[in-house]
Structure formats: structure tokens, C-alpha cells
Design a protein around this motif. Sequence first.
Motif, short mmCIF file in Angstrom:
data_model
loop_
_atom_site.label_atom_id
_atom_site.label_comp_id
_atom_site.label_asym_id
_atom_site.label_seq_id
_atom_site.Cartn_x
_atom_site.Cartn_y
_atom_site.Cartn_z
N LEU A 3 -2.62 -11.85 2.62
CA LEU A 3 -1.18 -11.92 2.57
C LEU A 3 -0.70 -13.26 3.10
O LEU A 3 -1.28 -13.79 4.05
CB LEU A 3 -0.53 -10.80 3.40
N GLN A 4 0.35 -13.78 2.51
CA GLN A 4 0.93 -15.04 2.96
C GLN A 4 2.44 -14.95 2.93
O GLN A 4 3.04 -14.80 1.87
CB GLN A 4 0.46 -16.19 2.09
N ALA A 5 3.03 -15.05 4.12
CA ALA A 5 4.49 -15.05 4.22
C ALA A 5 5.01 -16.49 4.17
O ALA A 5 4.35 -17.41 4.67
CB ALA A 5 4.93 -14.38 5.51
N SER A 6 6.18 -16.66 3.58
CA SER A 6 6.79 -17.99 3.50
C SER A 6 8.31 -17.83 3.43
O SER A 6 8.82 -16.72 3.26
CB SER A 6 6.27 -18.75 2.29
N GLY A 7 9.01 -18.96 3.55
CA GLY A 7 10.46 -18.93 3.41
C GLY A 7 11.22 -19.12 4.71
O GLY A 7 12.44 -19.15 4.72
N GLY A 8 10.50 -19.24 5.81
CA GLY A 8 11.16 -19.42 7.09
C GLY A 8 11.76 -20.81 7.21
O GLY A 8 11.54 -21.68 6.36
N GLY A 9 12.53 -21.01 8.28
CA GLY A 9 13.15 -22.29 8.50
C GLY A 9 14.23 -22.21 9.56
O GLY A 9 14.34 -21.20 10.27
N LEU A 10 15.00 -23.25 9.64
CA LEU A 10 16.10 -23.33 10.60
C LEU A 10 17.40 -22.97 9.89
O LEU A 10 17.71 -23.52 8.82
CB LEU A 10 16.19 -24.74 11.18
N VAL A 11 18.14 -22.06 10.47
CA VAL A 11 19.41 -21.62 9.87
C VAL A 11 20.43 -21.42 10.98
O VAL A 11 20.07 -21.05 12.10
CB VAL A 11 19.20 -20.33 9.05
N GLN A 12 21.68 -21.65 10.66
CA GLN A 12 22.74 -21.45 11.63
C GLN A 12 23.09 -19.98 11.76
O GLN A 12 22.89 -19.20 10.82
CB GLN A 12 23.98 -22.24 11.22
N PRO A 13 23.62 -19.57 12.89
CA PRO A 13 24.08 -18.18 13.04
C PRO A 13 25.05 -17.81 11.93
O PRO A 13 25.94 -18.60 11.58
CB PRO A 13 24.77 -18.18 14.41
N GLY A 14 24.86 -16.62 11.39
CA GLY A 14 25.67 -16.16 10.28
C GLY A 14 25.08 -16.52 8.92
O GLY A 14 25.56 -16.04 7.89
N GLY A 15 24.05 -17.33 8.92
CA GLY A 15 23.43 -17.76 7.68
C GLY A 15 22.44 -16.74 7.14
O GLY A 15 22.26 -15.66 7.70
N ASN A 86 20.43 -11.51 6.09
CA ASN A 86 21.81 -11.99 6.10
C ASN A 86 22.40 -11.89 7.50
O ASN A 86 21.89 -11.14 8.35
CB ASN A 86 22.66 -11.19 5.11
N ASN A 87 23.47 -12.61 7.70
CA ASN A 87 24.18 -12.59 9.00
C ASN A 87 23.19 -12.76 10.16
O ASN A 87 23.18 -11.97 11.11
CB ASN A 87 24.95 -11.28 9.14
N LEU A 88 22.39 -13.77 10.06
CA LEU A 88 21.36 -13.99 11.08
C LEU A 88 21.96 -14.35 12.42
O LEU A 88 23.00 -15.02 12.51
CB LEU A 88 20.40 -15.08 10.61
N LYS A 89 21.27 -13.90 13.47
CA LYS A 89 21.71 -14.12 14.83
C LYS A 89 20.63 -14.86 15.60
O LYS A 89 19.46 -14.80 15.22
CB LYS A 89 21.97 -12.77 15.51
N PRO A 90 20.97 -15.51 16.69
CA PRO A 90 19.95 -16.21 17.49
C PRO A 90 18.82 -15.27 17.92
O PRO A 90 17.66 -15.70 18.01
CB PRO A 90 20.75 -16.73 18.68
N THR A 126 14.08 -19.76 12.73
CA THR A 126 14.83 -20.20 13.91
C THR A 126 16.32 -20.15 13.58
O THR A 126 16.77 -20.79 12.63
CB THR A 126 14.44 -21.63 14.32
N VAL A 127 17.05 -19.38 14.37
CA VAL A 127 18.49 -19.25 14.17
C VAL A 127 19.19 -19.96 15.33
O VAL A 127 19.13 -19.50 16.47
CB VAL A 127 18.94 -17.78 14.10
N SER A 128 19.80 -21.07 15.01
CA SER A 128 20.41 -21.88 16.07
C SER A 128 21.47 -22.80 15.48
O SER A 128 21.37 -23.24 14.34
CB SER A 128 19.33 -22.72 16.76
N SER A 129 22.48 -23.07 16.29
CA SER A 129 23.51 -23.99 15.85
C SER A 129 23.20 -25.40 16.34
O SER A 129 23.96 -26.34 16.06
CB SER A 129 24.88 -23.53 16.38
#
Length: 129
Positions: A3-15, A86-90, A126-129
Motif C-alpha cells: 500500500l502507498q498513501a500520497s496526497g499530503g502536504g501543507l494546508v491552511q486551517p479550513g482548507g 475538508n475543514n482541516l484543523k491544526p 500539516t495544517v498551519s497558517s
Amino acid sequence: VQLQASGGGLVQPGGSLRLSCVVSGPPLDTYALGWFRQAPGKEREGISCISSDDTYQRDIYYADSVKGRFTVSKDNAKNTAFLQMNNLKPDDTAVYSCAVSPSAYCGSYFYTVGAYNYWGQGTLVTVSS
């Protein structure tokens, strides 16, 4: 089974982010697949599971921490599962990974590590502003 997971990254809160889990091995319509995450300094947390036959909503499970914000799905033809976040939080910051169960259905213990026998490498969200 690999199995291989992908698609992660840095996103702002609410993204939003959409993770993918590509499975090499038996067809996805023969076993349940779970999503887990592990935040720094915390234990691995089971957050979602989709049964081999996801025709009915009862065959899809979510942890309370993500219910209403995350949606799990899969494309059996591509042997790939997805986690729409959706609506990601820190507090959602973690390494996310997918795992395969020897059972066709998730069951009440979908959130436990012991319910799965194959694991993939994780992807960092990573969920961060």
C-alpha cells in the motif's frame, strides 16, 4: 500486499486535501481498508474504514474526531482508496496511512491497529497558517 498513501502536504486551517491509497495485491472489493493517523507524540488513531462492499452507509465508519469533515471512498477498478479531508484543523496535523484488513467488513473495532494486517507508508499532512 503493498500500500502507498500520497496526497499530503501543507494546508491552511479550513482548507482541504485529498489523500490516495494505492493497493497492489488482491482487489479492493474483497477486503476492508482503514485510514489511520499519528500526530507527533501521540498514539496512532484509527479514523475511518470502508468495507469491501460499501453499498450501504453502515459499511463505512468514521471516528468522532473527523465525522462530518472527512469522507472515505474507493475506486475498485483502480484499486485505490481516497480520503477527502475538508475543514482541516491544526489538530489534524499527522502522518496519515492506510491499512488492509483480513476481513471483508470493518466492524465495530475498525479503529484498532490489530484489525489490520498490512500497512503502507504514510503521508504527512500539516495544517498551519
